[in-house]
Design a protein around this motif. Structure first.
Motif, PDB file in Angstrom:
ATOM      1  N   ALA A 136       0.825  -1.084   0.050  1.00 41.29           N
ATOM      2  CA  ALA A 136       0.006   0.124   0.015  1.00 41.29           C
ATOM      3  C   ALA A 136       1.144   1.203  -0.090  1.00 41.29           C
ATOM      4  O   ALA A 136       0.714   2.139  -0.660  1.00 41.29           O
ATOM      5  CB  ALA A 136      -0.842  -0.028   1.287  1.00 41.29           C
ATOM      6  N   ARG A 137       1.901   1.112   0.551  1.00 38.18           N
ATOM      7  CA  ARG A 137       2.951   2.351   0.706  1.00 38.18           C
ATOM      8  C   ARG A 137       3.408   2.691  -0.663  1.00 38.18           C
ATOM      9  O   ARG A 137       3.663   3.843  -1.123  1.00 38.18           O
ATOM     10  CB  ARG A 137       4.070   2.055   1.669  1.00 38.18           C
ATOM     11  N   ARG A 138       3.989   1.503  -1.255  1.00 37.39           N
ATOM     12  CA  ARG A 138       4.446   1.605  -2.561  1.00 37.39           C
ATOM     13  C   ARG A 138       3.337   2.113  -3.532  1.00 37.39           C
ATOM     14  O   ARG A 138       3.757   3.134  -4.124  1.00 37.39           O
ATOM     15  CB  ARG A 138       5.129   0.201  -2.973  1.00 37.39           C
ATOM     16  N   ARG A 139       2.232   1.766  -3.586  1.00 38.78           N
ATOM     17  CA  ARG A 139       1.241   2.262  -4.283  1.00 38.78           C
ATOM     18  C   ARG A 139       0.981   3.854  -4.094  1.00 38.78           C
ATOM     19  O   ARG A 139       0.735   4.554  -5.094  1.00 38.78           O
ATOM     20  CB  ARG A 139      -0.109   1.398  -4.019  1.00 38.78           C
ATOM     21  N   TRP A 140       0.870   4.302  -2.791  1.00 32.03           N
ATOM     22  CA  TRP A 140       0.791   5.373  -2.423  1.00 32.03           C
ATOM     23  C   TRP A 140       1.762   6.483  -3.013  1.00 32.03           C
ATOM     24  O   TRP A 140       1.635   7.498  -3.548  1.00 32.03           O
ATOM     25  CB  TRP A 140       0.738   5.662  -0.987  1.00 32.03           C
ATOM     26  N   LEU A 141       3.181   5.796  -2.775  1.00 30.53           N
ATOM     27  CA  LEU A 141       4.307   7.018  -3.246  1.00 30.53           C
ATOM     28  C   LEU A 141       4.361   6.976  -4.729  1.00 30.53           C
ATOM     29  O   LEU A 141       4.990   7.785  -5.382  1.00 30.53           O
ATOM     30  CB  LEU A 141       5.541   6.147  -2.659  1.00 30.53           C
ATOM     31  N   ALA A 142       3.843   5.890  -5.444  1.00 27.67           N
ATOM     32  CA  ALA A 142       3.744   5.846  -6.901  1.00 27.67           C
ATOM     33  C   ALA A 142       2.644   6.808  -7.487  1.00 27.67           C
ATOM     34  O   ALA A 142       2.918   7.196  -8.746  1.00 27.67           O
ATOM     35  CB  ALA A 142       3.772   4.568  -7.523  1.00 27.67           C
ATOM     36  N   ARG A 143       1.876   7.320  -6.817  1.00 23.88           N
ATOM     37  CA  ARG A 143       1.026   8.350  -7.206  1.00 23.88           C
ATOM     38  C   ARG A 143       1.552   9.530  -7.535  1.00 23.88           C
ATOM     39  O   ARG A 143       2.356  10.214  -6.812  1.00 23.88           O
ATOM     40  CB  ARG A 143      -0.337   8.593  -6.361  1.00 23.88           C
ATOM     41  N   LYS A 144       1.000  10.382  -8.504  1.00 22.68           N
ATOM     42  CA  LYS A 144       1.525  11.786  -8.665  1.00 22.68           C
ATOM     43  C   LYS A 144       0.368  12.576  -8.243  1.00 22.68           C
ATOM     44  O   LYS A 144      -1.015  12.383  -8.615  1.00 22.68           O
ATOM     45  CB  LYS A 144       1.527  12.105 -10.217  1.00 22.68           C
ATOM     46  N   LEU A 145       0.984  13.421  -7.061  1.00 24.25           N
ATOM     47  CA  LEU A 145      -0.420  14.145  -6.586  1.00 24.25           C
ATOM     48  C   LEU A 145      -0.340  16.088  -6.776  1.00 24.25           C
ATOM     49  O   LEU A 145      -1.406  16.562  -6.636  1.00 24.25           O
ATOM     50  CB  LEU A 145      -0.228  14.354  -4.914  1.00 24.25           C
ATOM     51  N   ASP A 146       0.673  16.123  -7.626  1.00 24.75           N
ATOM     52  CA  ASP A 146       0.885  17.382  -8.037  1.00 24.75           C
ATOM     53  C   ASP A 146      -0.111  18.410  -7.965  1.00 24.75           C
ATOM     54  O   ASP A 146      -0.437  19.206  -7.495  1.00 24.75           O
ATOM     55  CB  ASP A 146       1.713  17.814  -9.280  1.00 24.75           C
ATOM     56  N   GLY A 147      -1.179  18.234  -9.191  1.00 25.10           N
ATOM     57  CA  GLY A 147      -2.370  19.171  -9.162  1.00 25.10           C
ATOM     58  C   GLY A 147      -3.359  18.921  -8.148  1.00 25.10           C
ATOM     59  O   GLY A 147      -4.384  19.561  -8.384  1.00 25.10           O
ATOM     60  N   GLN A 148      -3.407  17.757  -7.505  1.00 26.58           N
ATOM     61  CA  GLN A 148      -4.719  17.438  -6.872  1.00 26.58           C
ATOM     62  C   GLN A 148      -4.748  17.783  -5.271  1.00 26.58           C
ATOM     63  O   GLN A 148      -3.506  18.019  -4.737  1.00 26.58           O
ATOM     64  CB  GLN A 148      -4.734  15.869  -7.000  1.00 26.58           C
ATOM     65  N   PRO A 149      -5.910  17.832  -4.601  1.00 30.14           N
ATOM     66  CA  PRO A 149      -6.015  17.835  -3.299  1.00 30.14           C
ATOM     67  C   PRO A 149      -5.929  16.805  -2.785  1.00 30.14           C
ATOM     68  O   PRO A 149      -6.510  15.816  -3.103  1.00 30.14           O
ATOM     69  CB  PRO A 149      -7.254  18.720  -3.164  1.00 30.14           C
ATOM     70  N   VAL A 150      -5.265  16.541  -1.404  1.00 34.65           N
ATOM     71  CA  VAL A 150      -5.065  15.427  -0.629  1.00 34.65           C
ATOM     72  C   VAL A 150      -5.978  15.729   0.537  1.00 34.65           C
ATOM     73  O   VAL A 150      -6.084  16.816   1.112  1.00 34.65           O
ATOM     74  CB  VAL A 150      -3.729  14.958  -0.353  1.00 34.65           C
ATOM     75  N   VAL A 151      -6.687  14.536   1.276  1.00 33.27           N
ATOM     76  CA  VAL A 151      -7.432  14.808   2.390  1.00 33.27           C
ATOM     77  C   VAL A 151      -6.886  13.664   3.203  1.00 33.27           C
ATOM     78  O   VAL A 151      -6.444  12.485   3.021  1.00 33.27           O
ATOM     79  CB  VAL A 151      -9.020  14.303   2.019  1.00 33.27           C
ATOM     80  N   ILE A 152      -6.433  14.300   4.489  1.00 32.27           N
ATOM     81  CA  ILE A 152      -6.107  13.472   5.476  1.00 32.27           C
ATOM     82  C   ILE A 152      -6.591  13.844   6.860  1.00 32.27           C
ATOM     83  O   ILE A 152      -6.887  14.838   6.997  1.00 32.27           O
ATOM     84  CB  ILE A 152      -4.320  13.462   5.690  1.00 32.27           C
ATOM     85  N   HIS A 153      -6.821  12.823   7.645  1.00 34.58           N
ATOM     86  CA  HIS A 153      -7.448  12.928   8.928  1.00 34.58           C
ATOM     87  C   HIS A 153      -6.288  13.521   9.884  1.00 34.58           C
ATOM     88  O   HIS A 153      -5.148  13.153   9.993  1.00 34.58           O
ATOM     89  CB  HIS A 153      -7.801  11.861   9.649  1.00 34.58           C
ATOM     90  N   ALA A 154      -6.646  14.666  10.782  1.00 33.10           N
ATOM     91  CA  ALA A 154      -5.556  15.250  11.588  1.00 33.10           C
ATOM     92  C   ALA A 154      -4.929  14.118  12.374  1.00 33.10           C
ATOM     93  O   ALA A 154      -3.603  14.565  12.529  1.00 33.10           O
ATOM     94  CB  ALA A 154      -6.406  15.985  12.606  1.00 33.10           C
ATOM     95  N   ARG A 155      -5.206  13.165  13.054  1.00 33.98           N
ATOM     96  CA  ARG A 155      -4.360  12.305  13.721  1.00 33.98           C
ATOM     97  C   ARG A 155      -3.569  11.523  13.002  1.00 33.98           C
ATOM     98  O   ARG A 155      -2.367  11.267  13.451  1.00 33.98           O
ATOM     99  CB  ARG A 155      -5.235  11.247  14.629  1.00 33.98           C
ATOM    100  N   HIS A 156      -3.865  11.068  11.634  1.00 31.90           N
ATOM    101  CA  HIS A 156      -2.957  10.730  10.746  1.00 31.90           C
ATOM    102  C   HIS A 156      -1.704  11.673  10.389  1.00 31.90           C
ATOM    103  O   HIS A 156      -0.681  11.370  10.156  1.00 31.90           O
ATOM    104  CB  HIS A 156      -3.466  10.096   9.514  1.00 31.90           C
TER     105      HIS A 156
END
Ligand SMILES: [Zn+2]
Length: 401
Positions: free
Chosen positions: A99-119
């Motif tokens: 899952a970590r590898r998959r996440w790091l392979a994504r290109k996020l440049d133009g996109q908004p990312v959403v994350i919970h405060a505790r994470h």
């Protein structure tokens, strides 16, 4: 006054008001025109602040979030315009290598990312070993952090290249919507602001000083239509300072010591005004017999807390005795040192100082709900009498240091 911050010159409007009141009350200026100027760097949100979610399928409804109510900008948020489908942080990356590898392979440049405060807190902890996850989040055009319970705003002297917003977690519906985000952020460098300072010369020992302080600034505006009134924080303390000034300027109430009234700017930006004063004192700091800092005096349903009460037991006992005799406050709790308001730079210098704040009543703090209309002012009148008798007693006991 636009939240007494750095948009629409809110802080200057408040300072102008105080200067006029100081003059009307007959305080002597401690600096030309009662003004001690200084400057600071400050990130501001003077214009657009918009976030809209629209579902990726045609079945859902789009939703316009309200600034201040549903979301706020983080203090150091950058500006910009971002449209894209939200990428929700995958918590499996914490434990699962694939899952970590998959996440790091994504290109996020133009996109908004959403994350919970505790994470996010876990990722940003200094002990978290994995820079690459942190870096990947920072590469997103915008970061939306989901927070529980309440939004709490603050100020920053810096600006991040990334748009950073906080959204109340219960406003988020995880149906991978498209987000439309627009933020105007301006980092103002060397923004000029001021402390407002006046005093009443002492009758007998004018070179000994009692100092009453309160910060008059607050968080200002966040977007063109949202502002933080800061009724409790700290219109309440500033009002108490003015009440005490009105009392001590009456000839029959004059004290043996000089009494200084110091209204600080830029407290919310990190005690900038009080630090500046300690570095550029207008009275010798060694001649300050006592300093009383007033911040958050608008409630009192559960009494009050005295920061440095444990450090200065003699003065705390005096305040306790007066409180018991007057039945002023339900209870007075003593605390140790804390760098949580303008007394702190003085304490660090060795000036004996208390910071008094009230407890109970409302939970509004650094949010748009800290308004005059809902501020109970439960103990305000009693605190006035208590502080007055405390200051009177301090100068009646010149040995107390
Ligand atoms: Zn504050």
């Amino acid at each position: 006054m636009h939240g007494r911050g750095y948009v629409q010159q809110g802080e200057l409007r408040a300072a102008t008001y105080l200067r006029r009141r100081f003059k009307q009350l007959g305080l002597q200026p401690l600096a030309p025109d009662y003004t001690q100027p200084f400057s600071l760097d400050i990130n501001t949100f003077p214009g657009r602040l918009q976030m809209q979610a629209s579902p990726s399928s045609s079945s859902g409804v789009s939703r316009l979030f309200k600034p201040g109510i549903d979301f706020i900008a983080e203090p150091n948020s950058g500006g910009g315009y971002v449209v894209g489908s939200a990428v929700v942080f995958d918590t499996l990356t914490f434990s699962n290598v694939a899952a970590r590898r998959r996440w790091l392979a994504r290109k996020l440049d133009g996109q908004p990312v959403v994350i919970h405060a505790r994470h996010l807190a876990r990722l940003e902890a200094p002990t978290f070993p994995d820079d690459s996850l942190r870096n990947s989040l920072n590469s997103a055009a915008a970061r939306v952090t989901l927070v529980e319970r309440k939004l709490t705003a603050s100020l920053s002297a810096e600006q991040s290249p990334q748009i950073r917003l906080q959204l109340l977690a219960d406003r988020w519906q995880d149906t991978t919507p498209n987000l439309i985000i627009r933020v105007d952020a301006i980092l103002k460098l060397h923004y000029p602001t001021q402390n407002i300072v006046g005093y009443i010369p002492g009758q007998i020992q004018p070179d000994s000083f009692l100092v009453v302080t309160a910060h008059y600034d607050h968080l200002g505006q966040m977007g063109s239509s949202t502002y933080f009134p800061g009724a409790n924080d700290n219109a309440s303390g500033t009002a108490m300072l003015l009440e005490l000034a009105a009392y001590y300027t009456q000839p029959k109430n004059r004290l043996a010591y000089s009494v200084v009234f110091l209204a600080f700017g830029a407290e919310e930006a990190g005690l900038v005004g009080s630090r500046y004063f300690v570095e550029h004192p207008l009275v010798p700091l060694s001649r300050i017999r006592f300093l009383l800092n007033l911040d958050l005096l608008g409630t009192g349903d559960e009494g009050a807390t005295v920061v440095n009460g444990r450090e200065l037991p003699v003065q705390f006992q005096l305040l306790q005795r007066l409180n018991e005799a007057q039945h002023a406050l339900k209870g007075l709790a003593a605390r140790g040192k804390a760098a949580n308001s303008d007394h702190y730079p003085f304490s660090e210098y060795g000036v004996p100082a208390f910071f008094l704040y009230t407890r109970g009543g409302i939970t509004a703090y650094h949010d748009v709900h800290d308004r005059a209309a809902t501020l109970p002012l439960t103990a305000f009148a009693n605190i006035f009498t208590l502080l007055r008798s405390f200051l009177d007693a301090l100068q009646a006991q010149p040995t107390v240091k």
